[in-house]
Write a protein that holds these residues in place. Structure first.
Motif, PDB file in Angstrom:
ATOM      1  N   MET A   1      -7.859  20.035   7.686  1.00 21.00           N
ATOM      2  CA  MET A   1      -7.456  18.658   7.538  1.00 21.00           C
ATOM      3  C   MET A   1      -5.930  18.576   7.575  1.00 21.00           C
ATOM      4  N   SER A   2      -5.400  17.622   8.328  1.00 25.78           N
ATOM      5  CA  SER A   2      -3.952  17.496   8.428  1.00 25.78           C
ATOM      6  C   SER A   2      -3.402  16.691   7.260  1.00 25.78           C
ATOM      7  N   ARG A   3      -2.106  16.757   7.101  1.00 28.61           N
ATOM      8  CA  ARG A   3      -1.423  16.052   6.026  1.00 28.61           C
ATOM      9  C   ARG A   3      -1.715  14.560   6.068  1.00 28.61           C
ATOM     10  N   ARG A   4      -1.712  13.969   7.250  1.00 33.01           N
ATOM     11  CA  ARG A   4      -1.889  12.523   7.355  1.00 33.01           C
ATOM     12  C   ARG A   4      -3.310  12.078   7.043  1.00 33.01           C
ATOM     13  N   GLU A   5      -4.279  12.959   7.130  1.00 38.84           N
ATOM     14  CA  GLU A   5      -5.664  12.598   6.828  1.00 38.84           C
ATOM     15  C   GLU A   5      -5.966  12.592   5.332  1.00 38.84           C
ATOM     16  N   THR A   6      -5.173  13.257   4.541  1.00 35.24           N
ATOM     17  CA  THR A   6      -5.448  13.373   3.121  1.00 35.24           C
ATOM     18  C   THR A   6      -4.611  12.430   2.264  1.00 35.24           C
ATOM     19  N   LEU A   7      -3.688  11.711   2.847  1.00 33.78           N
ATOM     20  CA  LEU A   7      -2.815  10.837   2.075  1.00 33.78           C
ATOM     21  C   LEU A   7      -3.523   9.570   1.624  1.00 33.78           C
ATOM     22  N   ASP A   8      -3.167   9.123   0.431  1.00 41.11           N
ATOM     23  CA  ASP A   8      -3.593   7.808  -0.009  1.00 41.11           C
ATOM     24  C   ASP A   8      -2.750   6.787   0.731  1.00 41.11           C
ATOM     25  N   TYR A   9      -3.154   5.557   0.658  1.00 46.34           N
ATOM     26  CA  TYR A   9      -2.367   4.540   1.333  1.00 46.34           C
ATOM     27  C   TYR A   9      -1.954   3.451   0.364  1.00 46.34           C
ATOM     28  N   ASP A  10      -0.900   2.764   0.706  1.00 44.94           N
ATOM     29  CA  ASP A  10      -0.377   1.659  -0.068  1.00 44.94           C
ATOM     30  C   ASP A  10      -0.942   0.386   0.557  1.00 44.94           C
ATOM     31  N   GLU A  11      -1.705  -0.377  -0.200  1.00 47.94           N
ATOM     32  CA  GLU A  11      -2.354  -1.586   0.318  1.00 47.94           C
ATOM     33  C   GLU A  11      -1.348  -2.581   0.884  1.00 47.94           C
ATOM     34  N   ALA A  12      -0.174  -2.693   0.295  1.00 51.02           N
ATOM     35  CA  ALA A  12       0.840  -3.620   0.816  1.00 51.02           C
ATOM     36  C   ALA A  12       1.406  -3.127   2.144  1.00 51.02           C
ATOM     37  N   LEU A  13       1.555  -1.828   2.272  1.00 53.96           N
ATOM     38  CA  LEU A  13       2.122  -1.227   3.475  1.00 53.96           C
ATOM     39  C   LEU A  13       1.093  -1.124   4.597  1.00 53.96           C
ATOM     40  N   ASP A  14      -0.136  -0.843   4.247  1.00 58.97           N
ATOM     41  CA  ASP A  14      -1.195  -0.624   5.227  1.00 58.97           C
ATOM     42  C   ASP A  14      -2.459  -1.354   4.773  1.00 58.97           C
ATOM     43  N   PRO A  15      -2.482  -2.694   4.931  1.00 58.45           N
ATOM     44  CA  PRO A  15      -3.632  -3.473   4.462  1.00 58.45           C
ATOM     45  C   PRO A  15      -4.947  -2.948   5.031  1.00 58.45           C
ATOM     46  N   GLY A  16      -5.863  -2.629   4.131  1.00 55.09           N
ATOM     47  CA  GLY A  16      -7.163  -2.121   4.541  1.00 55.09           C
ATOM     48  C   GLY A  16      -7.153  -0.697   5.051  1.00 55.09           C
ATOM     49  N   GLY A  17      -6.018  -0.056   5.052  1.00 53.18           N
ATOM     50  CA  GLY A  17      -5.918   1.321   5.532  1.00 53.18           C
ATOM     51  C   GLY A  17      -6.090   1.451   7.038  1.00 53.18           C
ATOM     52  N   LEU A  18      -5.765   0.405   7.782  1.00 54.92           N
ATOM     53  CA  LEU A  18      -5.959   0.411   9.234  1.00 54.92           C
ATOM     54  C   LEU A  18      -5.230   1.550   9.932  1.00 54.92           C
ATOM     55  N   ILE A  19      -3.970   1.737   9.584  1.00 56.36           N
ATOM     56  CA  ILE A  19      -3.178   2.777  10.253  1.00 56.36           C
ATOM     57  C   ILE A  19      -3.708   4.155   9.858  1.00 56.36           C
ATOM     58  N   ARG A  20      -3.961   4.339   8.574  1.00 53.79           N
ATOM     59  CA  ARG A  20      -4.498   5.628   8.116  1.00 53.79           C
ATOM     60  C   ARG A  20      -5.798   5.958   8.844  1.00 53.79           C
ATOM     61  N   GLU A  21      -6.692   4.991   8.947  1.00 51.07           N
ATOM     62  CA  GLU A  21      -7.982   5.230   9.598  1.00 51.07           C
ATOM     63  C   GLU A  21      -7.819   5.511  11.090  1.00 51.07           C
ATOM     64  N   SER A  22      -6.799   4.931  11.707  1.00 46.61           N
ATOM     65  CA  SER A  22      -6.595   5.173  13.139  1.00 46.61           C
ATOM     66  C   SER A  22      -6.320   6.652  13.414  1.00 46.61           C
ATOM     67  N   TYR A  23      -5.687   7.322  12.469  1.00 42.98           N
ATOM     68  CA  TYR A  23      -5.411   8.749  12.629  1.00 42.98           C
ATOM     69  C   TYR A  23      -6.674   9.594  12.471  1.00 42.98           C
ATOM     70  N   ARG A  24      -7.702   9.028  11.900  1.00 43.66           N
ATOM     71  CA  ARG A  24      -8.967   9.747  11.708  1.00 43.66           C
ATOM     72  C   ARG A  24      -9.925   9.578  12.887  1.00 43.66           C
ATOM     73  N   ILE A  25      -9.646   8.661  13.783  1.00 40.31           N
ATOM     74  CA  ILE A  25     -10.520   8.417  14.930  1.00 40.31           C
ATOM     75  C   ILE A  25     -10.277   9.500  15.972  1.00 40.31           C
ATOM     76  N   GLU A  26     -11.325  10.243  16.284  1.00 37.47           N
ATOM     77  CA  GLU A  26     -11.193  11.302  17.284  1.00 37.47           C
ATOM     78  C   GLU A  26     -11.023  10.685  18.665  1.00 37.47           C
ATOM     79  N   ASN A  27     -10.134  11.244  19.440  1.00 37.90           N
ATOM     80  CA  ASN A  27      -9.898  10.832  20.831  1.00 37.90           C
ATOM     81  C   ASN A  27      -9.553   9.355  20.966  1.00 37.90           C
ATOM     82  N   ILE A  28      -8.812   8.812  20.020  1.00 36.18           N
ATOM     83  CA  ILE A  28      -8.387   7.421  20.103  1.00 36.18           C
ATOM     84  C   ILE A  28      -7.459   7.254  21.311  1.00 36.18           C
TER      85      ILE A  28
END
Length: 97
Positions: A1-28
């Protein structure tokens, strides 16, 4: 697991975790990343400047200067478009002294 996949997210910075989840999508694809970025931008609260939010997201998720993940590329594009071109102004303002 990479560093970016294990980080928590800040709701104000990333509403709904959209950006964080985009890094988890394979072959995006870059087009999918741009669509997610647009959704993120629409949901961003009015009290946070987009350029600051993008810089923070890049700091959280970028895996170095050579990171070529589509969302990292889109975040860099978004930051560049907010900064805009520099230099002389055109039009009538440029002709006035």
């Amino acid at each position: 697991m990479s560093r970016r996949e294990t980080l928590d997210y800040d709701e104000a910075l990333d509403p709904g975790g959209l950006i964080r989840e985009s890094y988890r999508i394979e072959n995006i694809t870059i087009q999918e990343a741009r669509s997610i970025f647009l959704d993120w931008a629409i949901k961003l609260g009015p009290d946070l400047r987009p350029d600051i939010a993008i810089r923070r997201l890049i700091g959280l998720y970028e895996q170095g200067a050579a990171d070529q993940h589509p969302m990292t590329l889109v975040l860099r594009e978004g930051l560049g478009s907010l900064i805009g071109p520099s230099g002389r102004r055109g039009g009538s303002r440029a002709r006035r002294g």
